[in-house]
Every structure is written in C-alpha cells, then in structure tokens.
Design a protein around this motif. Structure first.
Motif, PDB file in Angstrom:
ATOM      1  N   GLU A 104       0.828  -1.210   0.000  1.00  0.00           N
ATOM      2  CA  GLU A 104       0.000   0.000   0.000  1.00  0.00           C
ATOM      3  C   GLU A 104       0.862   1.260   0.000  1.00  0.00           C
ATOM      4  O   GLU A 104       0.536   2.246  -0.668  1.00  0.00           O
ATOM      5  N   LEU A 105       1.967   1.236   0.736  1.00  0.00           N
ATOM      6  CA  LEU A 105       2.864   2.397   0.769  1.00  0.00           C
ATOM      7  C   LEU A 105       3.483   2.623  -0.612  1.00  0.00           C
ATOM      8  O   LEU A 105       3.552   3.756  -1.099  1.00  0.00           O
ATOM      9  N   VAL A 106       3.913   1.547  -1.245  1.00  0.00           N
ATOM     10  CA  VAL A 106       4.492   1.647  -2.590  1.00  0.00           C
ATOM     11  C   VAL A 106       3.454   2.131  -3.594  1.00  0.00           C
ATOM     12  O   VAL A 106       3.745   2.958  -4.467  1.00  0.00           O
ATOM     13  N   GLY A 139      10.559   0.528  -8.151  1.00  0.00           N
ATOM     14  CA  GLY A 139      10.333   1.403  -9.293  1.00  0.00           C
ATOM     15  C   GLY A 139       9.523   2.634  -8.967  1.00  0.00           C
ATOM     16  O   GLY A 139       8.750   3.127  -9.793  1.00  0.00           O
ATOM     17  N   VAL A 140       9.705   3.153  -7.735  1.00  0.00           N
ATOM     18  CA  VAL A 140       8.965   4.342  -7.314  1.00  0.00           C
ATOM     19  C   VAL A 140       9.930   5.370  -6.737  1.00  0.00           C
ATOM     20  O   VAL A 140      11.078   5.064  -6.423  1.00  0.00           O
ATOM     21  N   PRO A 199       6.305  -9.449   7.956  1.00  0.00           N
ATOM     22  CA  PRO A 199       6.848 -10.075   6.747  1.00  0.00           C
ATOM     23  C   PRO A 199       8.153  -9.435   6.299  1.00  0.00           C
ATOM     24  O   PRO A 199       8.466  -8.297   6.658  1.00  0.00           O
ATOM     25  N   THR A 200       8.899 -10.172   5.506  1.00  0.00           N
ATOM     26  CA  THR A 200      10.082  -9.590   4.866  1.00  0.00           C
ATOM     27  C   THR A 200       9.621  -8.771   3.668  1.00  0.00           C
ATOM     28  O   THR A 200       8.511  -8.958   3.164  1.00  0.00           O
ATOM     29  N   ALA A 201      10.489  -7.874   3.216  1.00  0.00           N
ATOM     30  CA  ALA A 201      10.161  -7.103   2.011  1.00  0.00           C
ATOM     31  C   ALA A 201       9.987  -8.042   0.824  1.00  0.00           C
ATOM     32  O   ALA A 201       9.153  -7.810  -0.054  1.00  0.00           O
ATOM     33  N   GLY A 205       7.079  -8.829  -2.277  1.00  0.00           N
ATOM     34  CA  GLY A 205       7.426  -8.749  -3.692  1.00  0.00           C
ATOM     35  C   GLY A 205       8.580  -7.819  -4.018  1.00  0.00           C
ATOM     36  O   GLY A 205       8.854  -7.562  -5.186  1.00  0.00           O
ATOM     37  N   TYR A 206       9.264  -7.309  -2.975  1.00  0.00           N
ATOM     38  CA  TYR A 206      10.371  -6.377  -3.183  1.00  0.00           C
ATOM     39  C   TYR A 206      11.636  -6.995  -2.577  1.00  0.00           C
ATOM     40  O   TYR A 206      11.778  -7.060  -1.361  1.00  0.00           O
TER      41      TYR A 206
END
Length: 279
Positions: A104-106, A139-140, A199-201, A205-206
């Motif tokens: 959500e932050l991304v 990619g942000v 969770p881990t990053a 998915g990052y």
C-alpha cells in the motif's frame, strides 16, 4: 577506537567488547571516540596508525559506503578481524497511518511520485541507502527526509511528521511492540526473531535485503601471529554472555564471522554499495 559519538550502538558494542578483551588479552583497553565526517574522521585516523596490534576499531557498515560518497575511505586500508553483529533494516509507519502493508505504501508512491516521505538517519547513512534501494526495486520515487541519527528519524515517524521511516530493528521494534509504530517489513532474507509476525520485504514482492553490521579491524599490515591472536580473543569476546545479551537486548543479531571471511564480506558490501551509488 570508534568513529562515532559515545552512547550509540557502535560505541556500546566497542565498550562491551573492550571489557571482555581486557580479560582475554591481559591488557588495559581504552575506548577512544573519533566522530565526524559521517565516520570518516575516525576511520582515516586509524588507517594512518601503525599496524602493531595495539590499535583496533569497531567499524560500522559505513566503512563500505563512504568511499562511494566522496570520502577518502577504502576498506583495503584495514585488516578485518571479524564481523561481530548484524542489525536488520526495517520500514515502519506511524501507528495511525492509513498504510497497512508495504504494498500500500508503494502504491501511494506510484500514484503520486515523491509525495511519500521517509525519514532516515542522515545523508550517507545505511538507512538512507535502504530507502533508496527499496525505491529502486519497487520502481517508485520516495522523498527522503534526513535526520541526525536513527533515533530522531524514528521519533519523526512516531509523531506523524513523515509517512514512514527506514531504520534498524533495534530502533523500530520497541515502538512496534508498544503501539507507537507499525513495522511493515524487515529487509532480511527470513523473518527476524525480534518481529516474527512482520513479513520480509521479499514476501511483499520487493527483494530488498539491507542492514547494518559491526566489524572489528586494525590498520592493514598486521603480523600474521598478532592477527591470529587478536581474532581469537575477539571471537571469544563476541561469544560472551555479556556481549550477546547487549546485542540481543536491542533486537539485533550477535554473530562472529572470522577474519578472512569478514574481509570478503566487507569487500562484497563495498561492491554492492558501489553499484547502489552508481559507480
């Protein structure tokens, strides 16, 4: 020596190790703080000392970063005797943040580039690099907000002055536990024991794995016998109950990676940061 102010994590690591090393080596050890220039002042001082085994330093991760940021620092100037702890990186948001997950932050940063603010421990710090790497992988574009150290960066997030903070787990885990912050992810391969429910990053998915660490080293050129003696003493000190308790109490991970392997580790980190900083 430490290249930091008294009272911080690197200084406490040095002082606790020094107490244990005095017993191991039968020598009185004085901790000399040489802060300044993002740690470069102390590191340059030690690089210029005699390689006689009487001068050692506890180096933070920035020894592998500063040479890529305009400072005259080269890890090859030192003989590394061991990596003695690791501190996983984390990203956290204020407790009342609308962002419940890293995704959500991304997504917010995708929708409005540069609008999501992330505080960090200052220009050139490992945590500024962590936020940069997250942005690159996702990619942000985030807007970095530097502070003079991890503690004020975390305080800014607790107070809602920024949307998020990237900091070490030792600084964010306590605030997560008492409800002042919500840690969205840890930058580790596997979940961190201090925050097993986070969770881990990578799970989000990052693929971002970044953190701080501390190494003990000396001016390059130590006599092999002296090097072996110091390394053995440091390994014993880093395995002492007093030292392990100090490191674990901060949510960090006590480790010991010996000399040759430690040197390879620092070299690999140096190459990684060269890539991250565009060299």
């Amino acid at each position: 020596y430490t290249p930091t102010q008294a009272g911080g994590a690197t200084d406490l690591t040095a002082r606790t190790l020094a107490t244990q090393l005095e017993s191991e080596l039968g020598q009185s050890i004085v901790v000399d703080n040489r802060p300044g220039g993002a740690g470069s002042v102390g590191m340059q001082h030690v690089a210029g000392l005699a390689a006689d085994g009487y001068s050692i330093m506890v180096f933070p991760v920035e020894v592998s970063m500063l040479g890529h940021q305009g400072y005259d620092i080269d890890p090859a100037s030192y003989d590394f005797l061991g990596i003695v702890n690791e501190q996983p990186g984390t990203i956290a948001v204020p407790a009342n943040s609308p962002y419940q997950t890293l995704e959500e932050l991304v997504a917010a940063a995708e929708a409005s580039p540069g609008s999501v603010t992330i505080s960090n421990a200052g220009p050139g710090s490992i945590w500024e690099a962590g936020a940069t790497e997250l942005g690159n992988v996702a990619g942000v574009e985030f807007q970095g907000v530097p502070f003079d150290g991890g503690a004020p960066a975390v305080t800014a997030a607790v107070g809602g002055q920024v949307d998020a903070v990237v900091a070490g787990i030792g600084e964010t885990a306590p605030a997560n536990v008492d409800g002042r912050l919500r840690v969205l992810a840890v930058f580790t391969e596997e979940r961190a024991p201090a925050l097993p429910d986070v969770p881990t990053a990578g799970e989000a998915g990052y693929d971002v794995v970044i953190g701080s660490w501390a190494a003990v080293g000396a001016p390059a050129g130590l006599d092999p016998a002296v090097k072996e003696s110091l390394q053995a003493a440091i390994e014993t000190a880093a395995g002492s109950s007093e030292y392990v308790e100090l490191i674990e109490s901060g949510g960090n991970i006590p480790v010991f990676i010996p000399g040759a392997e430690a040197a390879d580790f620092v070299k690999a980190e140096n190459e990684r940061f060269a890539e991250l900083f565009g060299e």
